[in-house]
Design a protein around this motif. Sequence first.
Motif, PDB file in Angstrom:
ATOM      1  N   MET A  25      39.257  44.201  53.405  1.00 28.95           N
ATOM      2  CA  MET A  25      40.002  43.806  52.208  1.00 28.95           C
ATOM      3  C   MET A  25      40.919  44.927  51.749  1.00 28.95           C
ATOM      4  O   MET A  25      40.688  46.103  52.061  1.00 28.95           O
ATOM      5  N   ARG A  28      43.376  46.855  46.447  1.00 23.95           N
ATOM      6  CA  ARG A  28      43.600  46.109  45.205  1.00 23.95           C
ATOM      7  C   ARG A  28      42.588  44.978  45.059  1.00 23.95           C
ATOM      8  O   ARG A  28      42.087  44.714  43.969  1.00 23.95           O
ATOM      9  N   THR A  29      42.285  44.329  46.171  1.00 28.33           N
ATOM     10  CA  THR A  29      41.289  43.248  46.152  1.00 28.33           C
ATOM     11  C   THR A  29      39.913  43.802  45.816  1.00 28.33           C
ATOM     12  O   THR A  29      39.155  43.178  45.063  1.00 28.33           O
ATOM     13  N   ARG A  32      39.316  44.122  42.223  1.00 30.82           N
ATOM     14  CA  ARG A  32      39.171  42.869  41.488  1.00 30.82           C
ATOM     15  C   ARG A  32      37.700  42.516  41.307  1.00 30.82           C
ATOM     16  O   ARG A  32      37.330  41.813  40.373  1.00 30.82           O
ATOM     17  N   TYR A  33      36.874  42.980  42.240  1.00 29.19           N
ATOM     18  CA  TYR A  33      35.453  42.633  42.228  1.00 29.19           C
ATOM     19  C   TYR A  33      34.564  43.781  41.749  1.00 29.19           C
ATOM     20  O   TYR A  33      33.500  43.526  41.180  1.00 29.19           O
TER      21      TYR A  33
END
Length: 201
Positions: A25, A28-29, A32-33
Amino acid sequence: MAIRLFAERGFDETTVEDIAEASGMALRTFYRYFRSKEETVAPVLSAGIADWVERLAACDPAVGLLEAMTTSYRAAMRHAREVDGVDDAQLRVVLRTADGHPALRAVWLGVHHDCEERLRPVIAARVGAARAGAAEAVEVDGLAVDLAAGVANVAVRVAMRRWAAEGTGDAADRVADALLRVADGCWPQSPVGLGLKRRPG
């Protein structure tokens, strides 16, 4: 993935970038988590706890609470290994590391805080169901339920920490022993006893 990297490279040596790349991933992804690399272990740890509590809730109410807790924990651990692919050696590394890293320890303690919250209604429901057939209605003791949830949660956390530190044995066996000791009364005895007096009446 993060747990494997922590076990292989060490917690301090593993970066967020390493985890994101290994997971396929973008950075930035990742953010997100998760807010930090410490938080990446929470889903694995909390999934095992949630599975245990769900299995406990599904146990026959006629089965005693101690037996229900130990058998459901064994089943949850077996599922974690055989289905979820959780590796004992890797899990030990994470739990040992948590002792020396406040942020990681906070995640571990947060998982157990949530565990205690989940346990309360399950224990209350089991006690209520077991008493439903009584000749006289008996009110469920809320303090007893809170204490049972609290001590069971602590027993699991302490047993898992010792299992990780010692590096031997089966985690479910350690938890079963800890729960048994709690149910049996686990205050260390001394020549002068506990120094406590029972409440009158």
